[in-house]
Scaffold this motif. Structure first.
Motif, PDB file in Angstrom:
ATOM      1  N   ILE A 195      -1.900   7.418  11.656  1.00  0.00           N
ATOM      2  CA  ILE A 195      -2.851   6.315  11.506  1.00  0.00           C
ATOM      3  C   ILE A 195      -2.105   5.000  11.282  1.00  0.00           C
ATOM      4  O   ILE A 195      -2.446   3.970  11.881  1.00  0.00           O
ATOM      5  N   LEU A 196      -1.079   5.022  10.455  1.00  0.00           N
ATOM      6  CA  LEU A 196      -0.295   3.812  10.213  1.00  0.00           C
ATOM      7  C   LEU A 196       0.331   3.296  11.506  1.00  0.00           C
ATOM      8  O   LEU A 196       0.313   2.085  11.782  1.00  0.00           O
ATOM      9  N   ASP A 197       0.891   4.196  12.296  1.00  0.00           N
ATOM     10  CA  ASP A 197       1.508   3.791  13.566  1.00  0.00           C
ATOM     11  C   ASP A 197       0.487   3.159  14.501  1.00  0.00           C
ATOM     12  O   ASP A 197       0.767   2.144  15.168  1.00  0.00           O
ATOM     13  N   GLU A 198      -0.717   3.719  14.553  1.00  0.00           N
ATOM     14  CA  GLU A 198      -1.783   3.165  15.409  1.00  0.00           C
ATOM     15  C   GLU A 198      -2.153   1.754  14.968  1.00  0.00           C
ATOM     16  O   GLU A 198      -2.304   0.845  15.795  1.00  0.00           O
ATOM     17  N   ILE A 238       0.843  -1.197   0.000  1.00  0.00           N
ATOM     18  CA  ILE A 238       0.000   0.000   0.000  1.00  0.00           C
ATOM     19  C   ILE A 238       0.878   1.246   0.000  1.00  0.00           C
ATOM     20  O   ILE A 238       1.484   1.578   1.020  1.00  0.00           O
ATOM     21  N   PRO A 239       0.961   1.963  -1.117  1.00  0.00           N
ATOM     22  CA  PRO A 239       1.642   3.261  -1.100  1.00  0.00           C
ATOM     23  C   PRO A 239       0.732   4.282  -0.407  1.00  0.00           C
ATOM     24  O   PRO A 239      -0.476   4.326  -0.679  1.00  0.00           O
ATOM     25  N   VAL A 240       1.300   5.088   0.473  1.00  0.00           N
ATOM     26  CA  VAL A 240       0.503   6.033   1.265  1.00  0.00           C
ATOM     27  C   VAL A 240       1.071   7.439   1.104  1.00  0.00           C
ATOM     28  O   VAL A 240       2.248   7.671   1.363  1.00  0.00           O
ATOM     29  N   TYR A 241       0.200   8.361   0.685  1.00  0.00           N
ATOM     30  CA  TYR A 241       0.625   9.767   0.606  1.00  0.00           C
ATOM     31  C   TYR A 241      -0.588  10.676   0.807  1.00  0.00           C
ATOM     32  O   TYR A 241      -1.459  10.768  -0.054  1.00  0.00           O
ATOM     33  N   ASN A 242      -0.657  11.281   1.984  1.00  0.00           N
ATOM     34  CA  ASN A 242      -1.692  12.272   2.298  1.00  0.00           C
ATOM     35  C   ASN A 242      -3.109  11.764   2.003  1.00  0.00           C
ATOM     36  O   ASN A 242      -3.877  12.388   1.251  1.00  0.00           O
ATOM     37  N   VAL A 243      -3.454  10.634   2.603  1.00  0.00           N
ATOM     38  CA  VAL A 243      -4.789  10.041   2.401  1.00  0.00           C
ATOM     39  C   VAL A 243      -5.499   9.850   3.746  1.00  0.00           C
ATOM     40  O   VAL A 243      -6.225   8.873   3.935  1.00  0.00           O
ATOM     41  N   GLU A 244      -5.290  10.750   4.666  1.00  0.00           N
ATOM     42  CA  GLU A 244      -5.837  10.614   6.020  1.00  0.00           C
ATOM     43  C   GLU A 244      -7.325  10.269   6.047  1.00  0.00           C
ATOM     44  O   GLU A 244      -7.737   9.394   6.825  1.00  0.00           O
ATOM     45  N   PRO A 245      -8.195  10.875   5.209  1.00  0.00           N
ATOM     46  CA  PRO A 245      -9.628  10.559   5.304  1.00  0.00           C
ATOM     47  C   PRO A 245      -9.997   9.142   4.874  1.00  0.00           C
ATOM     48  O   PRO A 245     -11.073   8.653   5.225  1.00  0.00           O
ATOM     49  N   TYR A 246      -9.141   8.471   4.119  1.00  0.00           N
ATOM     50  CA  TYR A 246      -9.500   7.179   3.517  1.00  0.00           C
ATOM     51  C   TYR A 246      -8.690   6.000   4.050  1.00  0.00           C
ATOM     52  O   TYR A 246      -9.070   4.846   3.839  1.00  0.00           O
ATOM     53  N   LEU A 247      -7.598   6.287   4.732  1.00  0.00           N
ATOM     54  CA  LEU A 247      -6.633   5.240   5.053  1.00  0.00           C
ATOM     55  C   LEU A 247      -7.188   4.173   5.984  1.00  0.00           C
ATOM     56  O   LEU A 247      -6.939   2.975   5.785  1.00  0.00           O
ATOM     57  N   ALA A 248      -7.924   4.572   7.011  1.00  0.00           N
ATOM     58  CA  ALA A 248      -8.448   3.592   7.970  1.00  0.00           C
ATOM     59  C   ALA A 248      -9.369   2.592   7.281  1.00  0.00           C
ATOM     60  O   ALA A 248      -9.310   1.379   7.555  1.00  0.00           O
ATOM     61  N   HIS A 249     -10.225   3.070   6.392  1.00  0.00           N
ATOM     62  CA  HIS A 249     -11.129   2.174   5.671  1.00  0.00           C
ATOM     63  C   HIS A 249     -10.344   1.179   4.829  1.00  0.00           C
ATOM     64  O   HIS A 249     -10.679  -0.012   4.768  1.00  0.00           O
ATOM     65  N   CYS A 250      -9.305   1.662   4.178  1.00  0.00           N
ATOM     66  CA  CYS A 250      -8.451   0.786   3.383  1.00  0.00           C
ATOM     67  C   CYS A 250      -7.832  -0.304   4.258  1.00  0.00           C
ATOM     68  O   CYS A 250      -7.902  -1.500   3.937  1.00  0.00           O
ATOM     69  N   LEU A 251      -7.223   0.090   5.358  1.00  0.00           N
ATOM     70  CA  LEU A 251      -6.558  -0.869   6.250  1.00  0.00           C
ATOM     71  C   LEU A 251      -7.548  -1.843   6.864  1.00  0.00           C
ATOM     72  O   LEU A 251      -7.257  -3.044   6.990  1.00  0.00           O
ATOM     73  N   ASP A 252      -8.722  -1.358   7.259  1.00  0.00           N
ATOM     74  CA  ASP A 252      -9.734  -2.238   7.840  1.00  0.00           C
ATOM     75  C   ASP A 252     -10.135  -3.329   6.859  1.00  0.00           C
ATOM     76  O   ASP A 252     -10.338  -4.496   7.244  1.00  0.00           O
ATOM     77  N   SER A 253     -10.248  -2.986   5.585  1.00  0.00           N
ATOM     78  CA  SER A 253     -10.660  -3.977   4.586  1.00  0.00           C
ATOM     79  C   SER A 253      -9.596  -5.058   4.410  1.00  0.00           C
ATOM     80  O   SER A 253      -9.917  -6.211   4.099  1.00  0.00           O
ATOM     81  N   ILE A 254      -8.349  -4.715   4.612  1.00  0.00           N
ATOM     82  CA  ILE A 254      -7.267  -5.688   4.452  1.00  0.00           C
ATOM     83  C   ILE A 254      -7.118  -6.536   5.707  1.00  0.00           C
ATOM     84  O   ILE A 254      -6.897  -7.758   5.624  1.00  0.00           O
ATOM     85  N   LEU A 255      -7.270  -5.926   6.860  1.00  0.00           N
ATOM     86  CA  LEU A 255      -7.210  -6.704   8.106  1.00  0.00           C
ATOM     87  C   LEU A 255      -8.378  -7.676   8.215  1.00  0.00           C
ATOM     88  O   LEU A 255      -8.290  -8.669   8.945  1.00  0.00           O
ATOM     89  N   ALA A 256      -9.471  -7.421   7.501  1.00  0.00           N
ATOM     90  CA  ALA A 256     -10.656  -8.284   7.542  1.00  0.00           C
ATOM     91  C   ALA A 256     -10.580  -9.435   6.550  1.00  0.00           C
ATOM     92  O   ALA A 256     -11.558 -10.175   6.378  1.00  0.00           O
ATOM     93  N   GLN A 257      -9.445  -9.646   5.914  1.00  0.00           N
ATOM     94  CA  GLN A 257      -9.324 -10.699   4.901  1.00  0.00           C
ATOM     95  C   GLN A 257      -9.557 -12.089   5.492  1.00  0.00           C
ATOM     96  O   GLN A 257      -9.096 -12.402   6.583  1.00  0.00           O
ATOM     97  N   THR A 258     -10.260 -12.926   4.727  1.00  0.00           N
ATOM     98  CA  THR A 258     -10.526 -14.298   5.166  1.00  0.00           C
ATOM     99  C   THR A 258      -9.282 -15.173   5.082  1.00  0.00           C
ATOM    100  O   THR A 258      -9.246 -16.254   5.676  1.00  0.00           O
TER     101      THR A 258
END
Length: 351
Positions: A52-55, A12-32
């Motif tokens: 957000i990444l550190d959290e 995941i390349p990350v650059y100034n996406v604070e409003p969207y990043l948590a949703h992105c990460l949540d979808s990946i952590l929820a993988q079956t």
């Protein structure tokens, strides 16, 4: 700490996406599929993305963070993520998008069953796109069922029966590492997908497409949501010439330039035409400087040839184009410097 070797590395390349990043990460952590690693490359973000990444990293040991002190561009961010990946396969997810919960499981299973190097899959377009949603989803989900060898690059760059987007495909890690290692470190913010996928396609032996829609593309965010082009931004668009140089050097280094000459010319012409399309959207007072920018990056002969192709394919627009350029002395001189032949061709068709 999870010691199970990952089957899939999600980059995941990350650059100034604070409003969207948590949703992105949540979808990946929820993988079956639990055997995954998540490599987040913070590309010099100046908002709260790194916080957000550190959290999330503290919550789940599968997340790894690579930090760029300054912005290096999407191509370099993906390359650095690939080189750190330890999984058998790689999935790229842009940090303002997200994926279906079963994405990694479905893709990994298909790769095992087919032996493919690349698996293309369907896309769901999110955002306020109105009546063009179906059209966009068809475009981003377009792919062949099965391709081998040279058919892969040919299909994606000549008849364009497949897209060259990086994020709507799943890759064998060995292929990714081989291909990205052949891309020199560079700052690149335009045509990154075309650059990387051309090399990936040349190195791959088997491409398989599946119908499953597994990726949510957040249309209207990032490049797809950019406002009208300024002259400064146009200069960045024209810098795509560096992508062509990277591809040409790869082909020549591997002794396959003549073998892939048609695919190379196809992507070269497409990128030039794209820059010219953007050029026509510049303000009238910026067109003289814009033409100089085109010639600076691409060279007068390439631009002249591209304008000739454009005039031949869209004859209705010829007189309008001539009026735009010939209206001012500076615009006329700029065109003259670009190509006397092109100018003569145009002026002969003035009403």
């Amino acid at each position: 700490m999870n010691t199970t070797p990952p089957k899939v590395s999600v980059v995941i390349p990350v650059y100034n996406v604070e409003p969207y990043l948590a949703h992105c990460l949540d979808s990946i952590l929820a993988q079956t599929l639990p055997e995954i690693e998540i490599i987040c490359v913070d590309d010099g973000s100046t908002d709260g993305s790194l916080t957000i990444l550190d959290e999330y990293c503290r919550k789940d040991s599968r997340i790894r963070i690579l930090k760029h002190e300054k912005n290096k561009g999407l191509l370099q961010a993906r390359k650095d993520g690939v080189m750190q990946a330890t999984g058998e396969a790689i999935l790229f997810v842009d940090s303002d998008d997200h994926i279906e919960p079963n994405a990694c499981e479905v893709l990994y299973r298909n790769m095992e069953q087919t032996g493919a190097d690349i698996i293309a899959f369907g896309v769901i377009v999110d955002g306020d796109v109105g009546s063009i949603r179906t059209q966009l989803e068809r475009r981003y989900s377009m792919h062949a069922d099965r391709l081998t060898g040279r058919e892969i690059a040919r299909s994606c760059f000549i008849p364009r029966t497949c897209t060259h987007n990086i994020w709507n495909k799943f890759y064998r890690a060995a292929l990714c590492k081989q291909s990205y290692s052949e891309i020199p470190d560079q700052y690149c913010t335009m045509a990154e997908d075309a650059c990387a996928f051309f090399i990936l396609a040349c190195n791959a032996t088997l491409f398989v497409g599946i119908e499953d829609k597994l990726y949510h593309y957040n249309y209207g965010v990032g490049v797809s949501g950019s406002p009208s082009t300024s002259l400064a931004r146009f200069d960045r668009y024209c810098d795509q010439e560096g992508v062509i140089q990277t591809i040409q050097e790869f082909l020549e280094r591997n002794g396959i330039f003549q073998e892939y000459i048609q695919e190379f010319r196809a992507i070269e012409n497409r990128l030039i035409q794209y820059c010219i399309d953007v050029f026509f959207g510049l303000k009238a007072e910026e067109k003289d400087a814009g033409m100089n920018c085109l010639v600076k990056h691409w060279g007068g002969q390439r631009i002249a040839d591209a304008l000739m192709r454009r005039s031949g394919s869209t004859p209705v627009a010829n007189t309008d184009v001539v009026r735009q350029f010939a209206a001012g002395r500076h615009g006329l001189r700029c065109l003259l410097n670009c190509s006397r032949a092109w100018l003569t061709y145009k002026l002969k068709r003035r009403p």
